[in-house]
Design a protein around this motif. Structure first.
Motif, PDB file in Angstrom:
ATOM      1  N   THR A  62      32.249  36.662  32.073  1.00 41.78           N
ATOM      2  CA  THR A  62      31.084  35.794  31.844  1.00 41.78           C
ATOM      3  C   THR A  62      30.272  35.652  33.123  1.00 41.78           C
ATOM      4  N   PHE A  63      30.975  35.431  34.239  1.00 38.46           N
ATOM      5  CA  PHE A  63      30.287  35.307  35.524  1.00 38.46           C
ATOM      6  C   PHE A  63      29.550  36.604  35.859  1.00 38.46           C
ATOM      7  N   ALA A  64      30.224  37.744  35.681  1.00 36.32           N
ATOM      8  CA  ALA A  64      29.621  39.034  36.009  1.00 36.32           C
ATOM      9  C   ALA A  64      28.362  39.280  35.184  1.00 36.32           C
ATOM     10  N   ALA A  65      28.419  38.932  33.901  1.00 33.92           N
ATOM     11  CA  ALA A  65      27.258  39.126  33.023  1.00 33.92           C
ATOM     12  C   ALA A  65      26.092  38.246  33.465  1.00 33.92           C
ATOM     13  N   ARG A  66      26.397  37.003  33.826  1.00 32.66           N
ATOM     14  CA  ARG A  66      25.334  36.086  34.271  1.00 32.66           C
ATOM     15  C   ARG A  66      24.757  36.546  35.613  1.00 32.66           C
ATOM     16  N   ALA A  67      25.603  37.060  36.500  1.00 29.19           N
ATOM     17  CA  ALA A  67      25.122  37.571  37.788  1.00 29.19           C
ATOM     18  C   ALA A  67      24.164  38.743  37.576  1.00 29.19           C
ATOM     19  N   ALA A 118      23.233  41.073  42.761  1.00 26.57           N
ATOM     20  CA  ALA A 118      23.893  42.272  42.237  1.00 26.57           C
ATOM     21  C   ALA A 118      25.234  42.471  42.936  1.00 26.57           C
ATOM     22  N   VAL A 119      26.269  42.628  42.153  1.00 26.13           N
ATOM     23  CA  VAL A 119      27.625  42.821  42.679  1.00 26.13           C
ATOM     24  C   VAL A 119      28.217  44.072  42.043  1.00 26.13           C
ATOM     25  N   PRO A 120      28.718  45.020  42.843  1.00 30.69           N
ATOM     26  CA  PRO A 120      29.393  46.177  42.241  1.00 30.69           C
ATOM     27  C   PRO A 120      30.526  45.706  41.335  1.00 30.69           C
ATOM     28  N   ASP A 121      30.629  46.288  40.174  1.00 30.63           N
ATOM     29  CA  ASP A 121      31.605  45.803  39.197  1.00 30.63           C
ATOM     30  C   ASP A 121      33.028  45.826  39.732  1.00 30.63           C
ATOM     31  N   GLU A 122      33.339  46.804  40.581  1.00 27.39           N
ATOM     32  CA  GLU A 122      34.712  46.908  41.090  1.00 27.39           C
ATOM     33  C   GLU A 122      35.077  45.736  42.011  1.00 27.39           C
ATOM     34  N   MET A 123      34.064  45.006  42.491  1.00 28.45           N
ATOM     35  CA  MET A 123      34.356  43.870  43.353  1.00 28.45           C
ATOM     36  C   MET A 123      35.077  42.755  42.594  1.00 28.45           C
ATOM     37  N   TYR A 124      34.923  42.758  41.282  1.00 22.95           N
ATOM     38  CA  TYR A 124      35.600  41.754  40.457  1.00 22.95           C
ATOM     39  C   TYR A 124      37.040  42.153  40.122  1.00 22.95           C
ATOM     40  N   ASP A 125      37.412  43.394  40.434  1.00 24.30           N
ATOM     41  CA  ASP A 125      38.723  43.889  39.993  1.00 24.30           C
ATOM     42  C   ASP A 125      39.871  43.055  40.528  1.00 24.30           C
ATOM     43  N   ARG A 126      39.745  42.596  41.772  1.00 26.67           N
ATOM     44  CA  ARG A 126      40.820  41.776  42.351  1.00 26.67           C
ATOM     45  C   ARG A 126      41.080  40.535  41.502  1.00 26.67           C
TER      46      ARG A 126
END
Length: 715
Positions: free
Chosen positions: A681-686, A698-706
């Motif tokens: 949800t956070f990634a979509a809103r970002a 803008a955040v690379p999607d892999e940054m959320y992997d952790r």
């Protein structure tokens, strides 16, 4: 019955000693309710029973609910309701026993533990400052769910009970006796059970709780009493002002406390259960438990501290008697750490000590200090203009201006003061520790110790590891920070470290909103609604626009010196666009007479009417977007710090963000905020914010992997 030892004496008094097996404290774990049910069955069937004493075999009395279980709760349903009601039923059965029941409180009795005490007819506590009582559930995003709200309101009355319930304070014995939370105090733990038995023998008929007696009246007045109605109305208004509607627990506590006075006791207990389970799965509760209980305990216990013996500084030197240096000297003196406060001019050094004197006078005026304590504190600070004898100081803290050439000179000049076992810390807020360490003969003993202003109120220190800083130095720095009563947050070296980077994005987003056309008052309002303590424009004025400009120039000069392009603060484009012209207009911030605000002689502020010139247009920015921009901008920068290895742990990210730069308390910190919203949800809103407002979101999607791959962890 291993968890509950059952012993009946010759006088018919049964002592129940709680001793939950396999754990250091008694808690409401999965075995608690069945065990208590067995205890109640046995007591109700006991022939010749004359009284009951509840005691503890642990160093504390009872620690309350098992927070691991609550944290694991994702969904509440009828089974959750039934579980809570079953636990509460055992307390109600104790109240219905035909004999007196006494709690012998040998240590902390908090939450469910104090709720057990409230279900007893008498509460006797040992005179030990560690034997605190209270209902701290509100600090965990919960309400007391085992009868605490209903019983405390009935016992003390609404006016006395509300502050205890809404603030969650842990009350020491003497104050608890004065308030009425306990009924008697004994000098030693060995006297507890004998005193409890003596009271039972002297009061064999005192077995009915006040609220179960015919004609019971609430202390201070019932729900329709004019003063109580006024208290309830005033509390509601004050709560909103304090929580901004962002914390559901205090509102529900007030609801239960007031409405419990309008219904039967058992109906009130059921209402309390419903409100409790309504909080269990909220993101606010998860945030509070994760960050302020497990996270805080991880920091206090040294979970991120290198192993080794505890280290204690016995002497210190602070270099620079400006606001930061003076504040650090005060923090030392308050904890009895002898400190030399050095400046180039004795008048400045004396003025720096005078800062501590002013703080002491303020404390005396509030009744928190006396003259003897003031004199003792001030005797710890020695204003000087010369270095101490070589090898005589355990910890040196450089707190001069944020100028790399000046810091290089001061560090090299004062290093000889350091004792053989000592460490040297720099209070720089943005300059790389590894570069400053080049001025040191032994860079492994050099570390960043970033305090925050005002030092006497901001009880956190960002500890920055340089490339050559040793683990031994980190251990000593960690111990030093805790020695003076501050919270250590450990980060790795980089431009701006963690806190300054994130803080810069908060102020810049205020400028971005201004440039995008949002009214200045709406910008400050959005920050208030988001839960920030102060709006970005006001913050900029307080820290000064000129200081921000100096930091940028310092890093530009550092880049030129090193032949690199650090990209430090490259997203903060609106800061440059807005503040550089303002500085040219003579608007450098509050200390310079005005910045984003105008100030009158009394210090009253009003937004400067010239801010409209920086708007590129009248963009329609929904308040929801403004709030999210303020929160997401900081959360994304925190995530970048975690991804880059500047931050080591989520708990330090969360606690550091809250206590150092004011990230909203109700979120549990920036990383917990992302988890609370849900990573996807956070990634979509970002992504949505990036499309509408710019690539800084803008955040690379892999940054959320952790975060996707791991559950929230304390450290």
């Amino acid at each position: 019955m291993e968890d509950f030892r059952y012993e009946k004496d010759a006088d018919g008094i049964v002592t129940i000693t709680m001793d939950m097996q396999g754990q250091g404290a008694n808690t409401m774990n999965a075995r608690f309710e069945p065990g208590m049910r067995d205890v109640c069955d046995k007591l109700e069937a006991e022939e010749g029973l004359t009284g009951v004493v509840f005691a503890s075999a642990k160093s504390t009395f009872f620690a309350g609910g098992d927070l691991h279980d609550i944290l694991a709760t994702k969904v509440v349903d009828e089974s959750t309701f039934a579980f809570i009601e079953a636990n509460k039923a055992t307390y109600r059965r104790l109240e219905k026993l035909p004999v007196p029941v006494v709690a012998a409180i040998n240590g902390a009795a908090l939450g469910g533990g104090y709720e057990l005490c409230l279900a007893c007819n008498r509460r006797i506590v040992v005179d030990d400052p560690k034997a605190v009582t209270g209902l701290p559930e509100v600090t965990l995003g919960l309400l007391p769910g085992a009868g605490g709200v209903v019983r405390l309101t009935a016992k003390l009355g609404l006016e006395t009970a509300l502050p205890l319930l809404l603030e969650g304070k842990q009350v020491p014995p003497q104050k608890a006796l004065k308030i009425g939370m306990v009924d008697d105090i004994v000098a030693t733990r060995d006297e507890l059970v004998p005193a409890a038995k003596a009271w039972i023998k002297a009061n064999p008929e005192d077995a009915v709780q006040p609220w179960d007696r015919k004609g019971f009246r609430y202390p201070g007045g019932d729900a329709v009493h004019p003063r109580i109605r006024q208290t309830a109305m005033g509390a509601s208004a004050m709560l909103y002002q304090k929580t901004r509607g962002l914390l559901p627990a205090p509102e529900k506590i007030l609801d239960v406390a007031v409405n419990s006075m309008r219904m039967t006791f058992d109906a009130a207990l059921r209402m309390e259960t419903r409100r409790f389970i309504g909080l269990m799965a909220t993101k606010e509760s998860k945030a509070a438990i994760s960050t302020f209980f497990f996270g805080m305990n991880a920091i206090k216990s040294g979970k991120v501290r290198p192993e080794g013996d505890r280290w204690k500084a016995t002497s210190a030197a602070v270099l620079g008697a400006g606001m930061m240096g003076s504040g650090i000297a005060y923090a030392h003196a308050k904890r009895g750490l002898k400190t030399m406060l050095k400046d180039t001019e004795m008048a400045n050094a004396e003025k720096g000590k005078g800062y501590s004197e002013k703080l002491c006078d303020k404390a005396i005026g509030r009744g928190r200090m006396d003259e003897d304590a003031k004199n003792a504190l001030l005797s710890q600070i020695e204003p000087v203009t010369e270095n101490a004898a070589p090898g005589s100081v355990d910890i040196v803290i450089e707190a001069v201006f944020e100028d790399i050439d000046l810091k290089d000179k001061v560090i090299a000049d004062t290093w000889p003061m350091l004792s053989e076992d000592g460490i040297y810390g720099s209070n720089t807020s943005t300059l790389p520790i590894s570069i400053l360490a080049e001025s040191c003969p032994e860079p492994e003993r050099f570390i960043g110790l970033h305090f925050f202003s005002p030092v006497d109120k901001m009880k956190v220190v960002e500890i920055i590891m340089g490339e050559k800083t040793s683990a031994d130095t980190l251990r000593k720095a960690y111990d030093y920070v805790q020695q003076i009563g501050y919270m250590p947050i450990v980060v790795n070296d980089s431009r701006g470290f963690f806190t300054s980077r994130v803080f810069g994005t908060f102020m810049d987003e205020g400028c971005q909103l201004l440039v995008d056309g949002l009214a200045p008052s709406a910008i400050e309002r959005a920050a208030w609604l988001a839960g920030m303590p102060v709006g970005p424009l006001q913050v900029f004025d307080e820290v000064s626009l000129i200081l921000g400009q100096k930091v940028r120039k310092t890093h530009k000069a550092l880049d030129e010196r090193l032949g690199v392009d650090s990209q430090f603060g490259h997203h903060n484009t609106a800061t440059v666009e807005v503040t550089d012209p303002m500085i040219e207009m003579g608007r450098g911030g509050r200390q310079y007479g005005g910045g984003f605000y105008d100030y009158d002689a009394e210090g009253t502020r009003r937004l400067w009417d010239g801010l409209a010139q920086f708007a590129r247009g009248n963009a329609e920015i929904p308040m929801e977007d403004a709030i999210d921009r303020i929160l997401y901008r900081q959360a994304i920068e925190t995530l970048r710090c975690l991804d880059e290895g500047v931050l080591n742990t989520e708990v330090e990210a969360n606690l550091g963000g809250i206590f150092a730069i004011g990230f909203p308390h109700h979120t549990g910190g920036a990383i917990q905020f992302i988890r609370g919203e849900g990573v996807e949800t956070f990634a979509a809103r970002a992504r949505e914010l990036a499309e509408k407002y710019g690539e800084r979101f803008a955040v690379p999607d892999e940054m959320y992997d952790r975060l996707r791959d791991t559950a929230a962890v304390a450290a």
